[in-house]
Write a protein that holds these residues in place. Structure first.
Motif, short mmCIF file in Angstrom:
data_model
loop_
_atom_site.label_atom_id
_atom_site.label_comp_id
_atom_site.label_asym_id
_atom_site.label_seq_id
_atom_site.Cartn_x
_atom_site.Cartn_y
_atom_site.Cartn_z
N UNK A 109 -15.04 2.26 -12.34
CA UNK A 109 -14.80 2.04 -10.92
C UNK A 109 -13.69 2.94 -10.40
N UNK A 110 -13.36 3.94 -11.14
CA UNK A 110 -12.34 4.88 -10.67
C UNK A 110 -12.97 6.11 -10.05
N UNK A 111 -14.16 5.92 -9.52
CA UNK A 111 -14.85 7.11 -9.06
C UNK A 111 -14.16 7.78 -7.88
N UNK A 112 -13.31 7.06 -7.21
CA UNK A 112 -12.63 7.67 -6.07
C UNK A 112 -11.23 8.14 -6.42
N UNK A 113 -10.87 7.93 -7.62
CA UNK A 113 -9.53 8.34 -8.00
C UNK A 113 -9.48 9.85 -8.12
N UNK A 114 -8.39 10.40 -7.69
CA UNK A 114 -8.23 11.84 -7.84
C UNK A 114 -7.42 12.15 -9.09
N UNK A 145 -13.81 15.41 -14.78
CA UNK A 145 -14.74 14.50 -14.12
C UNK A 145 -16.15 14.99 -14.33
N UNK A 146 -16.99 14.10 -14.84
CA UNK A 146 -18.38 14.48 -15.08
C UNK A 146 -19.24 13.47 -14.34
N UNK A 147 -19.83 13.91 -13.28
CA UNK A 147 -20.62 13.02 -12.46
C UNK A 147 -21.95 13.69 -12.13
N UNK A 148 -22.82 12.90 -11.59
CA UNK A 148 -24.17 13.38 -11.37
C UNK A 148 -24.23 14.32 -10.16
N UNK A 149 -23.61 13.89 -9.10
CA UNK A 149 -23.78 14.64 -7.86
C UNK A 149 -22.46 15.23 -7.39
N UNK A 150 -22.61 16.29 -6.66
CA UNK A 150 -21.40 16.92 -6.12
C UNK A 150 -20.68 15.99 -5.16
N UNK A 200 -19.98 13.16 -5.49
CA UNK A 200 -19.08 12.24 -6.16
C UNK A 200 -17.74 12.88 -6.49
N UNK A 201 -17.63 14.11 -6.13
CA UNK A 201 -16.36 14.80 -6.39
C UNK A 201 -15.69 15.09 -5.06
N UNK A 202 -14.46 14.68 -4.95
CA UNK A 202 -13.72 14.97 -3.73
C UNK A 202 -13.03 16.32 -3.90
N UNK A 203 -13.70 17.33 -3.40
CA UNK A 203 -13.17 18.67 -3.64
C UNK A 203 -11.90 18.93 -2.83
N UNK A 204 -11.72 18.15 -1.80
CA UNK A 204 -10.51 18.39 -1.00
C UNK A 204 -9.27 18.00 -1.77
N UNK A 205 -9.39 16.99 -2.58
CA UNK A 205 -8.20 16.59 -3.32
C UNK A 205 -8.20 17.16 -4.73
N UNK A 206 -9.12 18.04 -4.97
CA UNK A 206 -9.17 18.64 -6.30
C UNK A 206 -7.97 19.53 -6.52
N UNK A 238 -10.79 19.58 -14.29
CA UNK A 238 -12.14 20.03 -14.61
C UNK A 238 -13.16 19.15 -13.89
N UNK A 239 -14.00 19.78 -13.14
CA UNK A 239 -15.07 19.03 -12.47
C UNK A 239 -16.39 19.72 -12.78
N UNK A 240 -17.41 18.93 -12.98
CA UNK A 240 -18.61 19.46 -13.61
C UNK A 240 -19.59 20.07 -12.63
#
Lengths: 149, 824
Positions: free
Chosen positions: B574-579, B584-589, B591-597, B602-604
């Motif tokens: 349930x930490x999917x929103x944590x920066x 981070x390995x997730x299915x869809x883009x 699901x990644x908050x690129x603004x806070x990256x 590492x994001x997949x």
């Protein structure tokens, strides 16, 4: 219909297919590299689907983001099909190992190439022929301006 | 109603609507005086809702949302309540981790409070339909689990946890203590009913848990219970827990002691159902940016300050500075913002992997100010520096970098980490600048640094300054940091020569050296206390903390296995929103908050990988590269040979080109050309059609406009490709196959590496033939088609009975024996 009449296809697959696929991927990389957003930390594992024609022409079907990695759950059911097992010699072990090794190898390479140091790029020398994790092969090394060819 | 409320826990507007409801929901203050709410125990339907306990939420308040109620005030109240909830949750987790047992006296008192509370709801309707129509609609209805939930909520302060929103199945899963027989039940314990619904339309409950009642015993009878039964209609006392339901048939009674609840612990013990609360996790993940972020020490400030926007907006930096100045504490936020964790998050990690170190006291040198474990949710964070060498060394990394950086760099890493640990002791604080740190903290810091540098055998002063600078530069707020850096970095040449944004440079380098090991110790330590998620720049090999988030989707177990083997630590699902993650390995883009990256995390997925993973995108990219735009598309033979002739239906020039192309064939052949239509974005073969004939093509390209919306057909978007009619086939029957290879872009900034993996081969399950173009099975080999197979009928995605696939490993060319090229 055995392969006798199609020795050329077998030869193609044995000797040429990998090469063609790699060339295609290099082309894709060349085409998209400057267009992809770039940032320290990004990586991507893409699934590229190809087809071969009977005159040995490779065709790119599509590129998938998030390629299926859950092979495991379909193996048992699929492989148990009599149709398939009678047709093909299938090495269960190879199949079961494949995806884990892809993931593992991919992560290995990501971790090796993406050091915490943004400037540290030369720490790992990838050279053609050097064994890489999970049978990955280097395709594209921008820094050294090296591409598979 | 509570259900409803809980679902709306997220920060959104509907929360506003609900907030007034919950005046009793988390009545931390209210529930302390139960007497006010006590209602004479009456049994019977004539107990009107108007007499319902004062603690029940007031319906009027709901309506007030439309009138002139002060929205600000309401929201403030709501926020306070949510903050309290979070604090309680933290407390509960801490209690759980510490294994503290409450005294029997306390538990007995709480037990009776619980029963009294339940009795106070006697007469409340099960649902609206049981209510006397002449009475105003009640604001509170309690079904069986609702009664228990309501009581727990009312007494949440006393219990010390916030009960989850789910029904009796959840409630039983949180009560691991099984009581064998009714005679051993204590008043207040629960009886759960396992039953099968008689109506097939009723979805079975989890564990078939259909009902729950509270055991009373004593004066009411040995088998007496209080509960809310469907057919009774109101919360009532029943002489016996045994009854026959009209809607389900009993399988078994389950008796459960509420002892764990009385001890302040309410978590699922069911391996099958984690019952993880999303809402809290969302808030947790939002960290300090959430206006519901509870600030254990600074929090009062916030509340009194009142305006949530202060917390949310950029002004929070200022605010936090104030907080820090007052508290005189070192701030962790440099770390947390650089992908670091906040205390809540850290705590959760601690709970996930509790270790003995959890209960260790905080070392004074690290945390000079008084520190209360209970306030912080029991994070024993700063037990670190002096203990660093006592703690187990982190497991060796499986892929060390061969090249080690300079010792200075490593030293900086070590210092950096220690700093992270120091900082993590700061509770409830946020962004800070190092100037604000009170001297004693500096002392503490440099002392710890001395420690560190002694361990690493490097120049003390140098590394100390370096570290101070690192503290500064870790902050994401670069502008202010530069200033700070200028102030502090004077003596550290090593560091000053680097740009702020490259602070990671210091922490690079996975070489194996003493300092590295020391660093690992510190790292291991800090991760043990649950703050590993907060420091992406900690890890030797990754530039991120060795914490990863993987979404529970496609292949996550493989990712987990691979990372676990490398000593990484998984963040909860349930930490999917944590920066705050290292990888981070997730299915869809999405699901990644690129603004806070943060660079190095590492994001997949590459944010715009759709330029090659969608059909149109790929076509565009390839055309740009290989085709001169000035050429008409019919002449774009310059395509790479592996690209089938493709037309983009959304490009205005392509459709005419398509028909131009067709017309270049003799008329007799035109109809026979086979095309494949692919929607642009859909993957896994969805929406693909194999067609032939000009009419079909025109339908796709132009649609069929009609005034009747039923008959109207819009033109399709996507691409049209010349279908490859002569695939190489496998086997005597001639099955089509495709090859799935992998292209790994392992890094793309500042330079790009790409790798190839030969992958495997997929087979269509029906022999290939062009006689039936509608039968996608024989044409498509995409993985999703297999999902539609009957084997996967349990999967809800399945709509069509289609064929499935065989997977072969092409790298070993196992199928070579059976290759054939039979066409049709």
């Amino acid at each position: 219909m055995a392969l006798n009449g199609k020795q050329s296809s077998c030869d193609y697959i044995k000797n040429q297919l990998d090469h063609d696929i790699k060339l295609c991927m290099v082309d894709i990389m060349k085409a998209c590299n400057q267009k992809l957003m770039k940032k320290h930390g990004y990586f991507d594992l893409l699934g590229c689907d190809f087809m071969i024609t009977d005159d040995n022409q490779l065709s790119l079907l599509e590129i998938n983001t998030d390629p299926a990695l859950s092979l495991g759950n379909m193996l048992s059911t699929v492989l148990s099909l009599t149709l398939m097992s009678s047709l093909f010699r299938v090495d269960n072990k190879v199949l079961e190992d494949l995806l884990p090794s892809v993931v593992d190898g991919a992560l290995d390479l990501v971790l090796q190439t993406q050091g915490p140091d943004i400037t540290d790029l030369g720490s790992v020398q990838f050279q053609q022929g050097n064994p890489l994790p999970a049978d990955f092969q280097l395709l594209f090394d921008e820094k050294n301006n090296w591409f598979y060819s | 109603m509570e259900d409803h409320l809980d679902k709306e826990n997220q920060v959104n507007m509907s929360a506003l609507k609900d907030l007034q409801l919950d005046s009793s929901g988390v009545s931390a203050e209210k529930s302390s005086d139960l007497s006010q709410k006590e209602v004479p125990v009456e049994e019977g339907e004539d107990f009107l809702i108007t007499k319902k306990p004062s603690s029940a939420p007031n319906k009027e308040v709901i309506i007030v949302g439309n009138t002139n109620t002060d929205l600000q005030a309401s929201f403030k109240k709501f926020r306070e309540q949510k903050i309290k909830e979070r604090q309680l949750m933290k407390l509960s987790q801490q209690l759980d981790a510490s294994g503290t047992q409450r005294s029997e006296d306390f538990k007995n008192a709480l037990r009776s409070k619980f029963i009294e509370k339940a009795k106070s709801y006697l007469g409340v309707s099960y649902a609206r339909r049981f209510q006397d129509p002449s009475t105003p609609e009640a604001s509170l209805y309690l079904d069986c689990c609702g009664l228990i939930r309501q009581c727990l909520q009312d007494l949440s302060t006393e219990f010390g946890f916030v009960v989850g929103k789910w029904n009796q199945a959840y409630q039983m899963d949180t009560l691991p203590m099984i009581v064998e027989d009714i005679s051993e039940l204590k008043p207040g314990d629960l009886i759960f009913y396992e039953g099968i619904y008689s109506s097939k339309r009723s979805k079975p409950q989890k564990h078939n848990n259909v009902h729950v009642e509270i055991y009373l015993g004593g004066e009411h009878g040995l088998e007496s219970t209080i509960g809310s039964r469907y057919h009774k209609g109101t919360v009532s006392i029943f002489p016996s827990y045994k009854f026959t339901s009209t809607t389900w048939s009993l399988v078994k009674y389950h008796y459960r002691s509420i002892d764990t609840w009385l001890n302040g612990i309410c978590k699922s013990c069911c391996p099958e159902h984690p019952w993880q609360s999303d809402s809290l996790a969302y808030l947790e993940a939002a960290g300090k940016r959430s206006i519901f972020c509870y600030e254990v020490e600074g929090g009062e400030n916030f509340k009194e300050g009142g305006e949530g926007d202060k917390v949310m907006s950029s002004a929070h930096e200022q605010q936090d500075d104030d907080v820090n100045a007052e508290n005189g504490e070192f701030d962790e936020d440099e770390i947390s913002d650089a992908g670091g964790g906040d205390e809540g998050e850290c705590n959760d990690v601690a709970v996930i992997s509790p270790i003995p170190a959890l209960s260790e006291p905080v070392l004074p040198v690290v945390s000079p100010r008084p520190y209360s474990a209970s306030q912080t949710g029991g994070r024993p964070k700063a037990n670190s520096l002096d203990d660093a060498d006592l703690l187990p060394v982190a497991p060796p990394l499986s892929c060390e970098k061969p090249n080690s950086q300079s010792l200075n760099g490593l030293d900086a890493v070590a210092v950096d980490d220690s700093e992270a640990v120091v900082n993590s002791s700061a509770v409830g604080s946020s962004k800070n600048s190092s100037q604000k740190n009170p001297p004693r903290n500096r002392r503490a810091l440099s002392k710890s640094l001395d420690n560190e540098t002694t361990l690493t055998g490097n120049n003390n002063s140098n590394s100390a300054t370096g570290s101070v600078k690192l503290v500064v530069t870790n902050s994401r707020s670069v502008s202010s940091d530069i200033g700070n850096a200028d102030v502090t970095n004077g003596s550290s040449k090593k560091v000053t020569t680097k740009r702020i944004s490259q602070y990671r440079t210091n922490s690079t380098t996975g070489g194996q050296s003493d300092s590295e090991i020391e660093k690992n110790k510190v790292k291991g330590n800090s991760s043990d206390v649950g703050s590993s998620s907060s420091k992406p720049h900690n890890s030797t090999t990754t530039g991120g903390s060795k914490s990863y988030f993987v979404s529970k989707s496609n292949g996550w177990k493989l990712v987990k296995a691979a990372l676990d083997a490398r000593g990484w630590q998984q963040l909860p699902f349930d930490y999917q929103f944590s920066s705050k993650f290292g990888l981070k390995w997730v299915e869809r883009r999405s699901q990644i908050d690129y603004r806070s990256h943060i660079p190095g995390q590492l994001v997949c997925h590459i944010p715009n990988n759709d330029i090659i993973t969608t059909k149109i995108g790929l076509l565009t990219v390839l055309r740009d590269k290989f085709c001169s735009k000035s050429l008409p598309s019919t002449q774009r033979k310059a395509y790479p040979p592996w690209l089938p002739l493709t037309f983009d239906l959304e490009s205005p020039s392509d459709i005419p080109s398509l028909f131009e192309y067709i017309n270049s064939f003799p008329e007799t052949e035109r109809e026979g050309i086979i095309w494949i239509y692919k929607p642009s974005c859909n993957n896994r073969g969805r929406g693909i059609r194999v067609i032939s004939g000009i009419e079909s093509l025109q339908l796709i390209c132009y649609g069929k406009p009609s005034k009747d919306p039923e008959l109207n057909i819009d033109p399709l978007k996507g691409i049209i490709q010349r279908y490859i009619t002569n695939p190489l086939l496998i086997g005597k029957e001639g099955y089509k196959f495709d090859i799935r290879c992998y292209l790994l872009i392992s890094r793309n900034y500042p330079t790009t590496y790409a790798f190839y993996h030969s992958g495997y081969c997929r087979l269509a399950l029906k022999p290939y033939s062009l006689s039936d173009l509608d039968d996608t099975l024989m044409h498509l080999t995409n993985a999703s088609i297999q999902k539609k197979d009957p084997i996967y009928q349990n999967n809800k995605d399945i709509q069509v009975n289609h064929g499935f696939l065989l997977l072969l490993v092409i790298s070993s060319y196992l199928f070579l024996d059976s290759i054939s090229s039979r066409r049709r």
